[in-house]
Each structure stands twice: as C-alpha cells, then as structure tokens.
Design a protein around this motif. Sequence first.
Motif, PDB file in Angstrom:
ATOM      1  N   LEU A  68      11.239 -15.493  -1.407  1.00  0.00           N
ATOM      2  CA  LEU A  68      11.117 -16.936  -1.194  1.00  0.00           C
ATOM      3  C   LEU A  68      11.044 -17.218   0.300  1.00  0.00           C
ATOM      4  CD1 LEU A  68      13.969 -18.122  -3.591  1.00  0.00           C
ATOM      5  CD2 LEU A  68      11.565 -17.743  -4.142  1.00  0.00           C
ATOM      6  N   ARG A  69      10.163 -18.131   0.663  1.00  0.00           N
ATOM      7  CA  ARG A  69      10.035 -18.579   2.049  1.00  0.00           C
ATOM      8  C   ARG A  69       9.970 -17.393   3.011  1.00  0.00           C
ATOM      9  NH1 ARG A  69      13.673 -21.406  -0.845  1.00  0.00           N
ATOM     10  NH2 ARG A  69      15.375 -20.073  -0.162  1.00  0.00           N
ATOM     11  N   PRO A  70       8.998 -16.475   2.818  1.00  0.00           N
ATOM     12  CA  PRO A  70       8.967 -15.256   3.628  1.00  0.00           C
ATOM     13  C   PRO A  70       8.746 -15.535   5.107  1.00  0.00           C
ATOM     14  CG  PRO A  70       6.886 -15.557   2.470  1.00  0.00           C
ATOM     15  CD  PRO A  70       7.832 -16.591   1.936  1.00  0.00           C
ATOM     16  N   SER A  71       9.298 -14.666   5.935  1.00  0.00           N
ATOM     17  CA  SER A  71       9.059 -14.759   7.371  1.00  0.00           C
ATOM     18  C   SER A  71       7.603 -14.384   7.638  1.00  0.00           C
ATOM     19  CB  SER A  71       9.982 -13.802   8.120  1.00  0.00           C
ATOM     20  OG  SER A  71       9.677 -12.457   7.778  1.00  0.00           O
ATOM     21  N   THR A  72       7.137 -14.694   8.841  1.00  0.00           N
ATOM     22  CA  THR A  72       5.741 -14.399   9.187  1.00  0.00           C
ATOM     23  C   THR A  72       5.455 -12.914   9.071  1.00  0.00           C
ATOM     24  OG1 THR A  72       5.722 -16.289  10.698  1.00  0.00           O
ATOM     25  CG2 THR A  72       3.998 -14.636  10.989  1.00  0.00           C
ATOM     26  N   ALA A  73       6.400 -12.081   9.534  1.00  0.00           N
ATOM     27  CA  ALA A  73       6.201 -10.633   9.497  1.00  0.00           C
ATOM     28  C   ALA A  73       6.120 -10.112   8.067  1.00  0.00           C
ATOM     29  CB  ALA A  73       7.332  -9.932  10.254  1.00  0.00           C
ATOM     30  N   VAL A  74       7.009 -10.610   7.207  1.00  0.00           N
ATOM     31  CA  VAL A  74       7.023 -10.172   5.799  1.00  0.00           C
ATOM     32  C   VAL A  74       5.753 -10.629   5.094  1.00  0.00           C
ATOM     33  CG1 VAL A  74       8.177 -10.501   3.575  1.00  0.00           C
ATOM     34  CG2 VAL A  74       9.522 -10.028   5.620  1.00  0.00           C
ATOM     35  N   LEU A  75       5.328 -11.863   5.367  1.00  0.00           N
ATOM     36  CA  LEU A  75       4.112 -12.391   4.742  1.00  0.00           C
ATOM     37  C   LEU A  75       2.891 -11.570   5.159  1.00  0.00           C
ATOM     38  CD1 LEU A  75       2.661 -14.516   3.053  1.00  0.00           C
ATOM     39  CD2 LEU A  75       2.582 -15.993   5.071  1.00  0.00           C
ATOM     40  N   GLU A  76       2.806 -11.236   6.447  1.00  0.00           N
ATOM     41  CA  GLU A  76       1.660 -10.455   6.930  1.00  0.00           C
ATOM     42  C   GLU A  76       1.637  -9.066   6.295  1.00  0.00           C
ATOM     43  OE1 GLU A  76       1.991 -10.507  11.157  1.00  0.00           O
ATOM     44  OE2 GLU A  76       1.134 -12.530  11.354  1.00  0.00           O
ATOM     45  N   ALA A  77       2.808  -8.429   6.174  1.00  0.00           N
ATOM     46  CA  ALA A  77       2.888  -7.098   5.568  1.00  0.00           C
ATOM     47  C   ALA A  77       2.474  -7.155   4.098  1.00  0.00           C
ATOM     48  CB  ALA A  77       4.302  -6.545   5.699  1.00  0.00           C
ATOM     49  N   PHE A  78       2.913  -8.214   3.412  1.00  0.00           N
ATOM     50  CA  PHE A  78       2.572  -8.369   1.990  1.00  0.00           C
ATOM     51  C   PHE A  78       1.076  -8.608   1.832  1.00  0.00           C
ATOM     52  CE2 PHE A  78       2.308 -10.437  -2.144  1.00  0.00           C
ATOM     53  CZ  PHE A  78       3.234  -9.736  -2.894  1.00  0.00           C
ATOM     54  N   GLU A  79       0.509  -9.438   2.721  1.00  0.00           N
ATOM     55  CA  GLU A  79      -0.925  -9.732   2.653  1.00  0.00           C
ATOM     56  C   GLU A  79      -1.753  -8.473   2.888  1.00  0.00           C
ATOM     57  OE1 GLU A  79      -1.198 -12.895   5.486  1.00  0.00           O
ATOM     58  OE2 GLU A  79      -1.216 -14.452   3.928  1.00  0.00           O
ATOM     59  N   THR A  80      -1.269  -7.614   3.796  1.00  0.00           N
ATOM     60  CA  THR A  80      -1.959  -6.342   4.051  1.00  0.00           C
ATOM     61  C   THR A  80      -1.946  -5.475   2.799  1.00  0.00           C
ATOM     62  OG1 THR A  80      -1.343  -6.409   6.388  1.00  0.00           O
ATOM     63  CG2 THR A  80      -1.979  -4.267   5.480  1.00  0.00           C
ATOM     64  N   ARG A  81      -0.775  -5.403   2.159  1.00  0.00           N
ATOM     65  CA  ARG A  81      -0.647  -4.624   0.930  1.00  0.00           C
ATOM     66  C   ARG A  81      -1.500  -5.223  -0.179  1.00  0.00           C
ATOM     67  NH1 ARG A  81       4.725  -4.566  -2.549  1.00  0.00           N
ATOM     68  NH2 ARG A  81       4.018  -3.314  -4.293  1.00  0.00           N
ATOM     69  N   PHE A  82      -1.530  -6.547  -0.227  1.00  0.00           N
ATOM     70  CA  PHE A  82      -2.324  -7.260  -1.224  1.00  0.00           C
ATOM     71  C   PHE A  82      -3.811  -6.959  -1.031  1.00  0.00           C
ATOM     72  CE2 PHE A  82      -3.375 -11.637  -3.175  1.00  0.00           C
ATOM     73  CZ  PHE A  82      -3.251 -11.139  -4.459  1.00  0.00           C
ATOM     74  N   ALA A  83      -4.241  -6.945   0.239  1.00  0.00           N
ATOM     75  CA  ALA A  83      -5.646  -6.658   0.543  1.00  0.00           C
ATOM     76  C   ALA A  83      -6.009  -5.234   0.128  1.00  0.00           C
ATOM     77  CB  ALA A  83      -5.896  -6.854   2.037  1.00  0.00           C
ATOM     78  N   ARG A  84      -5.091  -4.282   0.371  1.00  0.00           N
ATOM     79  CA  ARG A  84      -5.331  -2.895  -0.045  1.00  0.00           C
ATOM     80  C   ARG A  84      -5.444  -2.802  -1.564  1.00  0.00           C
ATOM     81  NH1 ARG A  84      -1.447  -1.214   3.931  1.00  0.00           N
ATOM     82  NH2 ARG A  84       0.099  -0.952   2.279  1.00  0.00           N
ATOM     83  N   SER A  85      -4.611  -3.576  -2.250  1.00  0.00           N
ATOM     84  CA  SER A  85      -4.648  -3.596  -3.709  1.00  0.00           C
ATOM     85  C   SER A  85      -5.994  -4.114  -4.200  1.00  0.00           C
ATOM     86  CB  SER A  85      -3.516  -4.475  -4.249  1.00  0.00           C
ATOM     87  OG  SER A  85      -3.591  -4.623  -5.641  1.00  0.00           O
ATOM     88  N   LYS A  86      -6.510  -5.153  -3.536  1.00  0.00           N
ATOM     89  CA  LYS A  86      -7.811  -5.713  -3.914  1.00  0.00           C
ATOM     90  C   LYS A  86      -8.927  -4.701  -3.665  1.00  0.00           C
ATOM     91  CE  LYS A  86      -6.981 -10.688  -3.408  1.00  0.00           C
ATOM     92  NZ  LYS A  86      -7.351 -11.913  -2.658  1.00  0.00           N
ATOM     93  N   GLU A  87      -8.816  -3.984  -2.548  1.00  0.00           N
ATOM     94  CA  GLU A  87      -9.817  -2.959  -2.238  1.00  0.00           C
ATOM     95  C   GLU A  87      -9.815  -1.876  -3.311  1.00  0.00           C
ATOM     96  OE1 GLU A  87      -9.018  -1.457   1.639  1.00  0.00           O
ATOM     97  OE2 GLU A  87      -9.359  -3.390   2.630  1.00  0.00           O
ATOM     98  N   LYS A  88      -8.611  -1.510  -3.737  1.00  0.00           N
ATOM     99  CA  LYS A  88      -8.487  -0.491  -4.766  1.00  0.00           C
ATOM    100  C   LYS A  88      -9.131  -0.979  -6.065  1.00  0.00           C
ATOM    101  CE  LYS A  88      -6.532   3.608  -5.321  1.00  0.00           C
ATOM    102  NZ  LYS A  88      -6.848   4.754  -4.454  1.00  0.00           N
ATOM    103  N   LYS A  89      -8.867  -2.241  -6.399  1.00  0.00           N
ATOM    104  CA  LYS A  89      -9.455  -2.806  -7.608  1.00  0.00           C
ATOM    105  C   LYS A  89     -10.980  -2.815  -7.521  1.00  0.00           C
ATOM    106  CE  LYS A  89      -5.616  -5.793  -9.029  1.00  0.00           C
ATOM    107  NZ  LYS A  89      -5.158  -7.197  -9.200  1.00  0.00           N
ATOM    108  N   ALA A  90     -11.480  -3.109  -6.324  1.00  0.00           N
ATOM    109  CA  ALA A  90     -12.932  -3.127  -6.130  1.00  0.00           C
ATOM    110  C   ALA A  90     -13.522  -1.736  -6.352  1.00  0.00           C
ATOM    111  CB  ALA A  90     -13.268  -3.636  -4.741  1.00  0.00           C
ATOM    112  N   SER A  91     -12.797  -0.716  -5.883  1.00  0.00           N
ATOM    113  CA  SER A  91     -13.289   0.657  -6.077  1.00  0.00           C
ATOM    114  C   SER A  91     -13.279   1.027  -7.555  1.00  0.00           C
ATOM    115  CB  SER A  91     -12.447   1.647  -5.269  1.00  0.00           C
ATOM    116  OG  SER A  91     -11.149   1.795  -5.828  1.00  0.00           O
ATOM    117  N   TYR A  92     -12.279   0.534  -8.291  1.00  0.00           N
ATOM    118  CA  TYR A  92     -12.234   0.789  -9.725  1.00  0.00           C
ATOM    119  C   TYR A  92     -13.375   0.060 -10.436  1.00  0.00           C
ATOM    120  CZ  TYR A  92      -7.497   2.607  -8.956  1.00  0.00           C
ATOM    121  OH  TYR A  92      -6.420   3.321  -8.530  1.00  0.00           O
ATOM    122  N   ALA A  93     -13.664  -1.150  -9.946  1.00  0.00           N
ATOM    123  CA  ALA A  93     -14.727  -1.943 -10.574  1.00  0.00           C
ATOM    124  C   ALA A  93     -16.071  -1.230 -10.486  1.00  0.00           C
ATOM    125  CB  ALA A  93     -14.810  -3.316  -9.913  1.00  0.00           C
TER     126      ALA A  93
END
Length: 756
Positions: free
Chosen positions: A406-431
Amino acid sequence: MTAAASARQILTSLHEVMASRTHAQAKLNQVVEIIAGELSSEVCSIYLLRQGMLELFATRGLNQAAVHVTRLGVGEGLTGTIAQNIETLNLDEAAAHPEFQYRSETGEEKFHSFAGVPIVRRARAIGVLTVQHVDPRKYEEVEIEALQTTAMVLAELIHNAGLVDGEALDDGGKAQTGQEVITGLKLVKGLAIGKAVFHQPRVTIEQTVAEDTEAERQRVYLAFDRMREQIDNMAKQADFGVGGEQEQVLETYKMFAYDEGWGRRINEAIDSGLTAEAAIERVQQRTRMRMREIQDPLLQDRMHDLEDLANRLIRIVSGQLGTAAQKGLAQDSILVAKNLGPAELLEYDKRRLKGVVLEQGSLTAHVVIVARALGIPVIGRVSNVRGLVRDGDEMLVDGDAGTVTLRPSTAVLEAFETRFARSKEKKASYARLRDVEPFTRDGERIEVMMNAGLRDDVSMLAMTGADGIGLYRTEFQFLVSAALPQRERQARLYREVLEAANGKKVIFRTVDIGGDKSLPYISSEIAKEDENPAMGWRALRLALEREGLMKSQARALLEGAAGRELNVMFPMVSEPWEFDAAKAVFDGQLSYLKDRKHKLPTAINYGVMLEVPSLAEVLDLLLPRLSFVSIGTNDLTQFLFAADRANPMLAERYDWLSPAILRFLHRVVQNSMGHKIDLGVCGEMGGRRLEALALLGLGIRRLSITPAAIGPIKELIRRVDTREITDAMKGWLANPPQNMRAELQAWAEEREIEVE
C-alpha cells in the motif's frame, strides 16, 4: 446527565463557535474551553495532523507556550498511538501506559488521568482530542461517548474551516501511515498496479449536525425497513453469501437487522444532535473499537457482520447505493472487497480491473476460477484490508508472493514496475509461440489444452494457440444466473462455444455445483449441513439426485452439439456405477431426440474426472467404457491428504511434488496403458512449469490449464527430452529424495531449463 444530553450541549455550542467570523485559532481556543467545561475536565487539548506530525493546536489546562511547539509523530506517545490505531484510550494513570511520553514544555506532570479519542474524517485520523485530570480516575463511559460524538462533529468543522493540511486527507494517507506491506493467501498468480477501489464504496458524511432530530429519526426508521426487506429477500439472490455458509450468514444478518439494541443506540446518537448518517457511523465507530478488544474469532466474525450491515444501512439512508462496477472504473484499479461472487466480478470493465484483494476468499471459491480465466491476480485472506486501505491508494499486488504493498515509496514502485515490465516481456515471448506446435526435444507431441468457463474465454484459443478446451466448466452459467438456466439457453451457449472453437476439441464437464458452490434455487437440507462441502453433496452426486437438472443439461448438450463431435466429462465419479447412471441419462435423451428425428452430434465421447481416489482402485473396470480420463489435481490433492485447501493453515502445506501424489499419478498412468483412452491432467498443477516437468516424466501427454499458462508450458515442453525426465522420475519414485522439489529443480537447472 446522559451521554446524548451532554453531547447535544457541546454540539450546540460548537456549532455557534464554528459559525462565527473569528479566525481559526480563536475558534479552537473556544472549542477546548467548551469541551473542558461541559465534561468538568481540568485539561482539554486538540492535536491536528500537519505535515505528518500531530501538532498541539489548542489547549485549556496545559502551558499555552506549548501550543504549536509540541509535536508528536503518528504512533508516538499516547496521542500518537490514538491516531495510529484510530482508537480510544481511557487511563486512570497515564504514566503507567507503555507508550507514555512526558513533554516538559506542556506542564502536564501533575495530571494523572488521561482520555483521548481520534478525530476521524474519511476513515483517517486527522487529529486527536484529549482530556486530562489531576485525580487518577478513569472517565465515565457517558463522558467518553460524549467525547467521541464531539470528535466526530469536530472533524467536519475542522475540515470546513481549513484547519488541517489538505495532504492529511488527500494524499492517500502517506502523511499518516506511509508504505505498508500486507500478506494474504495466493489465489491467482500475477502482478498488478492500480488505485484502490472499494467494491462497495464508503459513504462520505458531509453533514453531521442535525437540523431536525425527528426528521433524522424517520429517515433511519425508513432505512431500517428497507434494509430488513433486502435481508428477507436475500436468499432469493443467486450470488448471496459464500457457498454453503449462505444460511448461516442470512440468519446472522437477520439477527442484527432486527436487533432492538442496535436501533436504540442509533436513536440515542440522533438524540445527541447527529444526522442519521452520522448516528449510524457513530455507533459503527463504537463497534470497531469493541472489535479490537475481542479475541474470540467467532465473536469477531459476528462483529464484522454487524459492520457490514451498518455499511448497508448507511448507504440506504444516504441514497448512495450500488457498487463500484455500476459507477464504472475511471483508471487502472485494484478492487478491494470482503468477498465477491462471480457475477459481481464479471460486471467490471476488464480493461481497467487489474487485480483483486479480498478479506475472505479461498482457492476453491468460484470467483477465483473466474478471475484466473480472466488473468486477474487475486490475493485473499487479507485480514482487515478494508480498514487498512484508503480509497484511491496506490496498490501493488504480487499474486506470486501473496503480498500487497500500500502507498509504495518511489523506489519500491520503480522496482515493481521494472519487474512488471520484465513479466510483460516474458509474456510477449510466450505469445510468439502461439502457432508453434509443442514438440519435445525427442519429438513427442504434447497436447496443450486450456480450461474455460465463460463464452468469452473461447477467444483465448486463437490468442494462445491451445489445442482445444480440455475443461469447459458448464456450471458458470448456473452460478451467474438468478434462476435455473432454461434448456434452450444452455443449448445456445454450448452451440456458440463449439462454433467459436472452430473445429478444435471442446470437453464439456457437466455441472459441478453444490457443496461450496451452492445455488439458492437448488437447495438440499443435506447440503446445508455439510461440514466438508468439497466432499459433500455436489457435482455428479447432486446431478444424479436432481434428475431434471441432469436431463435438461444432457439434452442441451446433445442439441447444442448437433452436427459436431460432443465430448462429455462427468465430475467427481467415485465408482463405476455413477458413470453408468450418468451415461444412461444421456442415452435416454439421445433416444428421445432420435425418435423425433432431431439432428444429432456426429460422435459422442464420454469421460470422467479422476479426482476421488477411490476411482483409481476400480479404474480398470471402467476404462473399457471410456474415451478419456482427466485427472483433476485440485480436488485430488485435498482428498489424498485429507486437507481442506480452503483452510489457510493447510492451503500450501502439502506439495504437488510430494512422492505420495507423484506415485499415485504414476500408478494411474501405468494402469491405463493398453487401453485406448486419452489420459490427461486437468488442473492448476499442469500449469506450473516445475510440476508440468514432473507430469511429463510420469508419462502424461495431455495438459489442460489456464490460458495464461499455455505459453510458458509450451516453451517448457520444447526444452525437455521426455526420455531423460522419464528415467530420472523412475529413480526418484523408487527412492524418493528428501526434497523432491529441490531435486527436480536442480535437474532442470543442470539442463538450463527455466522452471520458475
């Protein structure tokens, strides 16, 4: 004097002060004088939240030099503790409390007794109201109630006068609580980012002081009548309650809805000068404080029920009805709710709904199956999430780890977004593997099918490149309907599904309802008494007893598949005679349609779900009569281990890679050899890469999994040599390692096979 009379006197005086044209500080100075005088208290102080700190704004009895000088952090000292926990303190000896802090500039050393209440607006503490006395005594309950009522009105007056920083109310609570990580039960994996939205939005009370007490009382009476009418009709609603607990929930709600004590307390709050909404909220605040003191889980549940009912009443009286789905989602959102039915989830805009967080929820809940089909991460069993989250809070949902930030700090949000982007890339490779056939390195073709339950799910066949639908859950149509779906409507759905599948195989599972997926229009006294609904009156057991239900679905499937191949699978078969009885119903309907020259399916294939262990012991007797067998690993696991997956204490206790499960599955594979049947696994186990690797080693060549897992499993298959994994599995089954999961993972890593 009663609490109502005392509060009314204070409220009347406060209203006059705040309506005056004096500046804000002068108003607060008058307010503390009024409160102290009415409660015969030697000290009254007001602390307000500014820039994340509780600042002493006004006082009668403490040193005036401390005003705007004394500042406490949220959680610091007695005042900070009240703000942090949003709770009341009433102490005869303040210094004896573990959170007591002495501030010399206030001159409070001579005061022993202490009482404080939070000043709350929009479910957030924006300040604290305290009183103190020289004599070591606890304040009377009538005084505390008057103080709490006063604080409630004071919140509105303070806000309207602009006495607190906007950030205290509008920044998502960062100034008050900052980042917080809460954990729950992993229900649907995945990552999501969005703003918190309450399924049933909280009502914001803008007016607390009543102009006409009798008019407010009549509003409450009318709201009570309407609420009781809703409760009485609730049993007729298809999505009411949570499975087999429906009747218990209904009875509890009725008990509270007709409780005279609850109505009397609301009346007393109106007598003190509050509006109908404020009176209900005032009584609700008192309930929340009592909930914190209760240790008994059953009583806590009952108090939660009362809070739910109060929320319903306040929405009725304010006219703010409906759910967030009806208002629409304006941005990427995380839905927060106590629980949800599948129909409620389907009302939301799938483009905006990114994740779901529930106070309740279980792995077996049908809303979880719907969310998994939609690819929406879900975390359940998050205790008091609706109390911790503020509407509009930024939320990070990690369905893989079972955490919510909840209410993540800027650093935590950026790290999560990076992980989220990697997850999307992985999904794209599966697609990109959509049109690639899943052959193993040694040339074995593995059939990768998908699970579905909604008409729209079928579009995922083309998007994922799945070989077909290995499990179509026909019960979803029943779960989202307020009445038993007519045969013609059922047939139309089945026909549309087959047309959309465009020639790919579809296996229809007959209805698996009952037990924890009870329907108001199909009830049974036996089902109501089920202590273990997953092992109770459900699925084929229910359908065979309700012959009309089975006949209707049989004919609908036969009519819907006219001119096409029909694959029918019976769930929860325990003994061969149950399969024979179910097939006999289909045979009867087939004869009926033949006699009337109806167009029939080109071929009919029958199969069973092997999820009850007893069936494995007599499977050889049934195999000659079957076209296929699907091993349902979800229910099979809990039956093998006698472990209820809905119990959070047991949900992850038993591993799918336990030798007990793997040996059981291996025996089923071996016993099926020599028979012309299609054997596969249908369930979450087949959608996990490491578990799927083990299944390939056992000889399983058909998997039916959630659409989101199709790509990852296809990619895994193309990396595996089935001869190698089969040999390794034989050794492990003969002499199981201490940690089968770790052993299998090490084997995969040696061959550079990614399994996470």
